[in-house]
Design an enzyme around this catalytic site. Sequence first.
Site, mmCIF file in Angstrom:
data_model
loop_
_atom_site.group_PDB
_atom_site.id
_atom_site.type_symbol
_atom_site.label_atom_id
_atom_site.label_comp_id
_atom_site.label_asym_id
_atom_site.label_seq_id
_atom_site.Cartn_x
_atom_site.Cartn_y
_atom_site.Cartn_z
ATOM 1 N N GLN A 82 -1.919 2.755 10.071
ATOM 2 C CA GLN A 82 -0.657 2.830 9.318
ATOM 3 C C GLN A 82 0.377 3.689 10.042
ATOM 4 O O GLN A 82 1.578 3.464 9.891
ATOM 5 C CB GLN A 82 -0.908 3.414 7.909
ATOM 6 C CG GLN A 82 -1.657 2.503 6.962
ATOM 7 C CD GLN A 82 -3.151 2.766 6.997
ATOM 8 O OE1 GLN A 82 -3.711 3.191 8.007
ATOM 9 N NE2 GLN A 82 -3.828 2.504 5.894
ATOM 10 N N ARG A 107 -7.938 -0.672 -6.488
ATOM 11 C CA ARG A 107 -8.224 0.466 -5.586
ATOM 12 C C ARG A 107 -8.436 1.720 -6.449
ATOM 13 O O ARG A 107 -7.728 1.898 -7.437
ATOM 14 C CB ARG A 107 -7.067 0.708 -4.602
ATOM 15 C CG ARG A 107 -6.912 -0.400 -3.565
ATOM 16 C CD ARG A 107 -5.910 -0.021 -2.479
ATOM 17 N NE ARG A 107 -6.482 0.865 -1.482
ATOM 18 C CZ ARG A 107 -5.765 1.435 -0.497
ATOM 19 N NH1 ARG A 107 -4.461 1.215 -0.405
ATOM 20 N NH2 ARG A 107 -6.350 2.215 0.391
ATOM 21 N N ASP A 150 -2.387 10.705 -2.205
ATOM 22 C CA ASP A 150 -2.738 9.646 -3.163
ATOM 23 C C ASP A 150 -3.111 10.194 -4.526
ATOM 24 O O ASP A 150 -3.015 9.496 -5.530
ATOM 25 C CB ASP A 150 -3.879 8.799 -2.604
ATOM 26 C CG ASP A 150 -3.352 7.898 -1.512
ATOM 27 O OD1 ASP A 150 -3.140 8.376 -0.388
ATOM 28 O OD2 ASP A 150 -3.095 6.717 -1.805
ATOM 29 N N ASN A 209 -5.584 12.336 0.608
ATOM 30 C CA ASN A 209 -4.661 11.493 1.381
ATOM 31 C C ASN A 209 -5.486 10.729 2.405
ATOM 32 O O ASN A 209 -6.706 10.905 2.507
ATOM 33 C CB ASN A 209 -3.579 12.349 2.056
ATOM 34 C CG ASN A 209 -2.466 11.505 2.663
ATOM 35 O OD1 ASN A 209 -1.945 10.602 2.007
ATOM 36 N ND2 ASN A 209 -2.095 11.760 3.905
ATOM 37 N N LYS A 210 -4.829 9.905 3.177
ATOM 38 C CA LYS A 210 -5.498 9.058 4.172
ATOM 39 C C LYS A 210 -6.515 9.840 4.991
ATOM 40 O O LYS A 210 -6.259 10.974 5.393
ATOM 41 C CB LYS A 210 -4.426 8.443 5.067
ATOM 42 C CG LYS A 210 -4.915 7.549 6.164
ATOM 43 C CD LYS A 210 -5.845 6.440 5.703
ATOM 44 C CE LYS A 210 -5.261 5.565 4.620
ATOM 45 N NZ LYS A 210 -6.282 4.688 3.983
ATOM 46 N N ARG A 224 0.859 -1.190 0.000
ATOM 47 C CA ARG A 224 0.000 0.000 0.000
ATOM 48 C C ARG A 224 0.889 1.233 0.000
ATOM 49 O O ARG A 224 2.105 1.149 0.073
ATOM 50 C CB ARG A 224 -0.986 -0.005 1.188
ATOM 51 C CG ARG A 224 -0.533 -0.635 2.454
ATOM 52 C CD ARG A 224 0.176 0.163 3.513
ATOM 53 N NE ARG A 224 -0.023 1.557 3.526
ATOM 54 C CZ ARG A 224 0.969 2.432 3.618
ATOM 55 N NH1 ARG A 224 2.245 2.022 3.708
ATOM 56 N NH2 ARG A 224 0.735 3.719 3.627
ATOM 57 N N GLY A 225 0.192 2.396 -0.087
ATOM 58 C CA GLY A 225 0.935 3.639 -0.276
ATOM 59 C C GLY A 225 1.018 3.870 -1.777
ATOM 60 O O GLY A 225 1.398 2.959 -2.535
ATOM 61 N N ALA A 226 0.665 5.094 -2.197
ATOM 62 C CA ALA A 226 0.472 5.343 -3.633
ATOM 63 C C ALA A 226 1.666 4.920 -4.507
ATOM 64 O O ALA A 226 1.494 4.155 -5.466
ATOM 65 C CB ALA A 226 0.116 6.813 -3.842
HETATM 66 O O1 MRU Z 1 -4.666 3.208 2.352
HETATM 67 P P1 MRU Z 1 -3.188 3.423 2.231
HETATM 68 O O2 MRU Z 1 -2.417 2.883 3.380
HETATM 69 O O3 MRU Z 1 -2.662 2.959 0.899
HETATM 70 O O4 MRU Z 1 -3.028 5.008 2.261
HETATM 71 C C1 MRU Z 1 -1.752 5.550 2.062
HETATM 72 C C2 MRU Z 1 -1.696 7.005 2.194
HETATM 73 O O5 MRU Z 1 -2.681 7.686 2.379
HETATM 74 C C3 MRU Z 1 -0.355 7.638 1.979
HETATM 75 O O6 MRU Z 1 -0.215 8.808 2.742
HETATM 76 C C4 MRU Z 1 -0.190 7.990 0.499
HETATM 77 O O7 MRU Z 1 -0.452 6.884 -0.304
HETATM 78 C C5 MRU Z 1 1.162 8.512 0.189
HETATM 79 S S1 MRU Z 1 2.417 7.283 0.277
HETATM 80 C C6 MRU Z 1 3.880 8.022 -0.120
#
Ligand code: MRU
Length: 367
Positions: free
Chosen positions: A216, A100, A257, A267-268, A57-59
């Site tokens: 996270q 996603r 994201d 973002n999250k 996970r994470g963009a």
């Molecule tokens: O649902 P996730 O854990 O994939 O969400 C991730 C985030 O919101 C991060 O802050 C974002 O992807 C940036 S990662 C460099």
Amino acid sequence: MNKDLDAFFERVITVKLPEDRNSIDIIDQTLLPGTIKRINLSTREEIWEAIKKLRVRGAPAIGVSAAYGIAVLANRIHSNDFDAFYVQFKDIKDYLASSRPTAVNLFWALNRMDDTVIANKDKPVAEIKEILFTEAQAIRDEDVAISRGIGEIGFRLMEELKVPGEELGIETHCNAGTLATAKYGTATAPMYIALEHGWEGNDMHVYCDETRPLLQGARLTAFELVNAGITTTVQCDNMASILMKQGKIKIIFVGCDRVAANGDAANKIGTSGLAIIAKHYGVPFYVCAPSSTIDPNTPTGNEIPIEMRDPEEIKSMWYKEPMAPSQAEAFNPAFDVTDHELITGIITEKGLCHAPYDEAFKKLGII
Ligand code: MRU
């Protein structure tokens, strides 16, 4: 960078391609911080499930996984005829793209792989398959350089705020760290670059929002930073206001994201609330954004699709017994959008952008 930290980065590397190139190898992030376990994903269903369930996970890491994944899967297509190959390639691409909806890096990476196929359509299929592996590797390698670029700019902002002899209080939300990228992270990159420039771990104090509902911040960001020897505190998301009121936070770095052309940033979930509190207390709020996360096709945050997730992530996951009545519904958006007015600056690898963001992005050749 010190050898121990490099060894740690190596150990938790988000995604890599094994030598036989028949699977992708990821660290299963759902098991962290207690268990460091790597798993191999061989089928399209396994790759899709790993992205959906946040094993990876994470963009940026989602983008790299999709690129490696489609290269592995395309290599198994049994046709030497380009048109037949391309039909199957598109089918894999559409399937992975459905895992996603919010992080634009997923679509960006898959489109880049698609463009690579089209640009080489006159070559033999066997050669195209090799080129796809090269392109996926390039996406991964570029991500390391991009994170470094963001880190250098963020570090300069930290230096401006640093008072000699005092720790610099930094807050971050979710995990935009090494576990979300190919190496330095985005929001954590300034911290890791600070170590490279000679800061000690206790020159800064990073406050990690635990980041409900999937934690996270507590599970991943705190895990990373503690391993890097950085002073780390974990607090619940609803404690941001008291932290800022007490003057503990001097700067906030978050990831994203998808950033719309006007600078609105998804973002999250919880990020926009943090930005509102930061504005109230006058704490600078920076979004760290690889240019691949800035989407020229999304004019404003209103057009960013927000992923809705399983209610049980809120009601029962992590608890010994459910903590909400089964009859209660649960509202579980995975992301929110921070209005560009609340953002002090957007740090890209190409430069620091200030409002009006569309003009700043154009000036840097991002959109
Ligand atoms: O649902 P996730 O854990 O994939 O969400 C991730 C985030 O919101 C991060 O802050 C974002 O992807 C940036 S990662 C460099």
